[in-house]
Design a protein around this motif. Structure first.
Motif, PDB file in Angstrom:
ATOM      1  N   GLU A 137     -12.213 -14.451   9.414  1.00 34.71           N
ATOM      2  CA  GLU A 137     -12.823 -14.332  10.916  1.00 34.71           C
ATOM      3  C   GLU A 137     -14.293 -14.724  11.022  1.00 34.71           C
ATOM      4  OE1 GLU A 137     -10.965 -11.512  13.510  1.00 34.71           O
ATOM      5  OE2 GLU A 137      -9.822 -11.084  12.216  1.00 34.71           O
TER       6      GLU A 137
ATOM      7  N   ALA B 232       2.426  -4.502   3.195  1.00 37.45           N
ATOM      8  CA  ALA B 232       1.549  -5.769   3.704  1.00 37.45           C
ATOM      9  C   ALA B 232       2.057  -7.140   3.575  1.00 37.45           C
ATOM     10  CB  ALA B 232      -0.047  -5.072   3.106  1.00 37.45           C
TER      11      ALA B 232
ATOM     12  N   GLY C  85      -2.818  -7.253  11.410  1.00 37.57           N
ATOM     13  CA  GLY C  85      -2.078  -6.271  10.754  1.00 37.57           C
ATOM     14  C   GLY C  85      -1.129  -7.078   9.938  1.00 37.57           C
TER      15      GLY C  85
ATOM     16  N   PRO D  61      -1.077 -12.197  13.940  1.00 36.16           N
ATOM     17  CA  PRO D  61      -1.493 -10.808  14.842  1.00 36.16           C
ATOM     18  C   PRO D  61      -2.356  -9.841  13.807  1.00 36.16           C
ATOM     19  CG  PRO D  61       0.914 -11.301  14.670  1.00 36.16           C
ATOM     20  CD  PRO D  61       0.455 -12.062  13.788  1.00 36.16           C
TER      21      PRO D  61
ATOM     22  N   GLN E  91     -14.160  -9.902   5.559  1.00 36.82           N
ATOM     23  CA  GLN E  91     -14.218  -9.181   7.340  1.00 36.82           C
ATOM     24  C   GLN E  91     -15.542  -8.628   7.438  1.00 36.82           C
ATOM     25  OE1 GLN E  91     -10.666  -7.274   8.167  1.00 36.82           O
ATOM     26  NE2 GLN E  91     -10.375  -8.555  10.003  1.00 36.82           N
TER      27      GLN E  91
ATOM     28  N   TYR F  54       0.911  -1.251  -0.089  1.00 40.12           N
ATOM     29  CA  TYR F  54      -0.128   0.075  -0.210  1.00 40.12           C
ATOM     30  C   TYR F  54       0.848   1.094  -0.019  1.00 40.12           C
ATOM     31  CZ  TYR F  54      -3.626  -3.267   1.322  1.00 40.12           C
ATOM     32  OH  TYR F  54      -4.564  -4.419   1.259  1.00 40.12           O
TER      33      TYR F  54
ATOM     34  N   THR G 276      -6.177 -10.477   6.001  1.00 36.72           N
ATOM     35  CA  THR G 276      -7.152 -10.113   5.004  1.00 36.72           C
ATOM     36  C   THR G 276      -7.020  -9.559   3.432  1.00 36.72           C
ATOM     37  OG1 THR G 276      -8.740  -9.147   6.814  1.00 36.72           O
ATOM     38  CG2 THR G 276      -9.192  -8.163   4.881  1.00 36.72           C
TER      39      THR G 276
ATOM     40  N   HIS H 262      -8.648 -15.457  15.094  1.00 38.20           N
ATOM     41  CA  HIS H 262      -7.864 -15.214  16.303  1.00 38.20           C
ATOM     42  C   HIS H 262      -8.107 -16.179  17.595  1.00 38.20           C
ATOM     43  CE1 HIS H 262      -5.903 -11.619  14.666  1.00 38.20           C
ATOM     44  NE2 HIS H 262      -6.971 -11.397  14.408  1.00 38.20           N
TER      45      HIS H 262
ATOM     46  N   VAL I  27       2.663   1.141   3.477  1.00 39.46           N
ATOM     47  CA  VAL I  27       2.710  -0.219   4.114  1.00 39.46           C
ATOM     48  C   VAL I  27       3.249  -1.405   3.138  1.00 39.46           C
ATOM     49  CG1 VAL I  27       1.516  -1.785   5.699  1.00 39.46           C
ATOM     50  CG2 VAL I  27       1.015   0.583   5.598  1.00 39.46           C
TER      51      VAL I  27
ATOM     52  N   GLY J 100      -1.782  -9.327   7.484  1.00 38.75           N
ATOM     53  CA  GLY J 100      -1.921  -9.492   5.981  1.00 38.75           C
ATOM     54  C   GLY J 100      -2.584 -10.543   5.790  1.00 38.75           C
TER      55      GLY J 100
HETATM   56  P1  ATP Z   1      -6.755  -8.396  11.179  1.00 38.74           P
HETATM   57  O1  ATP Z   1      -6.266  -9.601  11.805  1.00 38.74           O
HETATM   58  O2  ATP Z   1      -6.421  -6.948  12.202  1.00 38.74           O
HETATM   59  O3  ATP Z   1      -7.809  -8.240  10.617  1.00 38.74           O
HETATM   60  P2  ATP Z   1      -4.869  -8.604   8.962  1.00 38.74           P
HETATM   61  O4  ATP Z   1      -3.901  -9.636   9.301  1.00 38.74           O
HETATM   62  O5  ATP Z   1      -6.102  -8.977   8.416  1.00 38.74           O
HETATM   63  O6  ATP Z   1      -5.478  -7.884  10.287  1.00 38.74           O
HETATM   64  P3  ATP Z   1      -4.639  -6.792   6.901  1.00 38.74           P
HETATM   65  O7  ATP Z   1      -5.838  -5.953   6.983  1.00 38.74           O
HETATM   66  O8  ATP Z   1      -4.365  -7.599   5.511  1.00 38.74           O
HETATM   67  O9  ATP Z   1      -4.239  -7.574   7.931  1.00 38.74           O
HETATM   68  O10 ATP Z   1      -3.531  -5.489   6.836  1.00 38.74           O
HETATM   69  C1  ATP Z   1      -2.141  -5.741   6.561  1.00 38.74           C
HETATM   70  C2  ATP Z   1      -1.483  -4.414   6.605  1.00 38.74           C
HETATM   71  O11 ATP Z   1      -1.846  -3.433   5.557  1.00 38.74           O
HETATM   72  C3  ATP Z   1      -1.684  -3.454   8.011  1.00 38.74           C
HETATM   73  O12 ATP Z   1      -0.473  -2.790   8.266  1.00 38.74           O
HETATM   74  C4  ATP Z   1      -2.718  -2.493   7.399  1.00 38.74           C
HETATM   75  O13 ATP Z   1      -2.926  -1.260   8.242  1.00 38.74           O
HETATM   76  C5  ATP Z   1      -2.519  -2.396   5.851  1.00 38.74           C
HETATM   77  N1  ATP Z   1      -3.478  -2.242   5.063  1.00 38.74           N
HETATM   78  C6  ATP Z   1      -4.586  -2.759   4.721  1.00 38.74           C
HETATM   79  N2  ATP Z   1      -5.376  -2.480   3.987  1.00 38.74           N
HETATM   80  C7  ATP Z   1      -5.028  -1.203   3.558  1.00 38.74           C
HETATM   81  C8  ATP Z   1      -5.246  -0.185   2.511  1.00 38.74           C
HETATM   82  N3  ATP Z   1      -6.401  -0.192   2.111  1.00 38.74           N
HETATM   83  N4  ATP Z   1      -4.647   0.955   2.620  1.00 38.74           N
HETATM   84  C9  ATP Z   1      -3.268   1.159   3.228  1.00 38.74           C
HETATM   85  N5  ATP Z   1      -3.090   0.034   4.029  1.00 38.74           N
HETATM   86  C10 ATP Z   1      -3.639  -0.986   4.314  1.00 38.74           C
END
Ligand code: ATP
Length: 312
Positions: free
Chosen positions: A162, A19, A40, A38, A84, A14, A44, A193, A17, A42
């Motif tokens: 989830e 990701a 964030g 955890p 999600q 992103y 989703t 989780h 980030v 990655g």
């Molecule tokens: P959770 O368990 O909290 O759902 P996750 O493992 O599903 O987390 P993601 O939602 O994939 O994590 O996010 C991965 C990283 O990418 C995080 O740092 C998040 O802030 C960032 N991120 C996700 N979507 C975007 C976006 N549209 N723009 C910028 N950063 C993003």
């Protein structure tokens, strides 16, 4: 076993980030695969890429044998997806919400569609809410409707982000039963989780942290394969009994914790279940006062991998 989901060097950046940092993951056909990590990590982002909702920055992925770049409607109709934050038409009824999904991805007679809607309502425990408007559902009921949308139409692959979040213990248990019941019919890739739940139903695990896979494989090897640790309290000549036991090929390290209390690492839990008590008890007048297995569960192992406090 073929990989129903495969990725190679999958990256997603992103604006600020990183990701995903080069994922090589594989979800075996017919598995229930728990996708852990955890907040964030990655998860989703990975699922959204697999569903063709966002594009990877680099790398390759295939779902049900199709490259995601060309992920057309034919493949999409064989995947059930729970996002999600699923969105619904708030004024539609539960029944109409499910009918809409079937119309979108499948054709069939009116009666076939109705019976598939009824079957799904029963499956997710919303039979008595069928004519209620979505806006009048509780959070947990809405979650179940989202799961219903994913499973209706008998897909070959379920991708669930989830599924148990926000459900009460009974709802969680129903979701687990549902996943177990669907295992014969489809591959399930789901993030969670709730590690106790994952340990109960999943037979494969992938752990992601900061956009990288830190572990993936069968649940059994994740939990240590045949390894285990036992704690015993002995009466009699405990040191001699432990010394004799230590010559068995399936016994690893032994440690005295306090007088008469020992910890014994074994490499073959089956052999230990069969022989440990018998051998210690049978040794020259030694008596086993206490014996228990100190098996580490998924949560212990997960926390070692990603670090306590890194998650919620
Ligand atoms: P959770 O368990 O909290 O759902 P996750 O493992 O599903 O987390 P993601 O939602 O994939 O994590 O996010 C991965 C990283 O990418 C995080 O740092 C998040 O802030 C960032 N991120 C996700 N979507 C975007 C976006 N549209 N723009 C910028 N950063 C993003």
């Amino acid at each position: 076993m073929a990989g129903v989901i495969e990725t190679r060097g999958l990256r997603k950046r992103y604006r600020r980030v990183d990701a995903l940092r080069g994922l090589d993951l594989e979800v075996p056909e017919g598995s229930i695969c728990g996708f852990l990590g955890p907040n964030g990590a990655g998860k989703t982002t990975t699922m959204r890429i697999l569903m063709g909702l966002i594009r990877p920055s680099e790398g390759w992925a295939s779902v049900l044998g199709d490259d995601i770049e060309g992920n057309g409607l034919a493949t999409r109709s064989r995947i059930g997806y729970l996002p999600q934050d699923p969105s619904f038409f708030p004024r539609a009824t539960v029944r109409n919400t499910l009918r809409f999904v079937v119309h979108r991805y499948a054709s069939g007679s009116r009666s076939a569609i109705e019976s598939s809607v009824d079957e799904t309502l029963d499956l997710v425990g919303l039979g008595d809410r069928a004519d209620r408007k979505v806006k009048a559902l509780s959070g947990g009921e809405r979650r179940r409707l989202g799961i219903g949308q994913a499973v209706i139409g008998d897909p070959d692959l379920l991708i669930l982000d989830e599924p148990s979040v926000g459900l009460d213990p009974e709802g969680r248990s129903q979701v687990l039963d549902l996943l177990e019941g669907l295992k014969e019919r489809m591959t399930i890739f789901y993030s969670s989780h709730i590690l106790d739940d994952v340990e109960r139903v999943a037979d494969h695990v992938i752990v992601l942290d900061h956009g990288e896979i830190i572990e993936q494989g069968p649940m059994a090897s994740f939990l240590g394969g045949g390894a285990a640790t036992y704690r015993v309290v002995l009466d009699g000549d405990d040191a001699a009994a432990i010394d004799s036991l230590g010559r068995e090929p399936w016994v690893g390290a032994t440690r005295m914790l306090e007088p008469r209390a020992w910890e014994i690492d074994v490499t073959d839990r089956e052999a230990a279940e069969h022989d440990l008590l018998r051998m210690l008890h049978g040794y020259d007048g030694t008596r086993v006062m206490e014996l228990r297995s100190e098996q580490r569960d998924l949560e212990d192992i997960y926390l070692d991998l990603v670090g306590a406090g890194d998650d919620e």
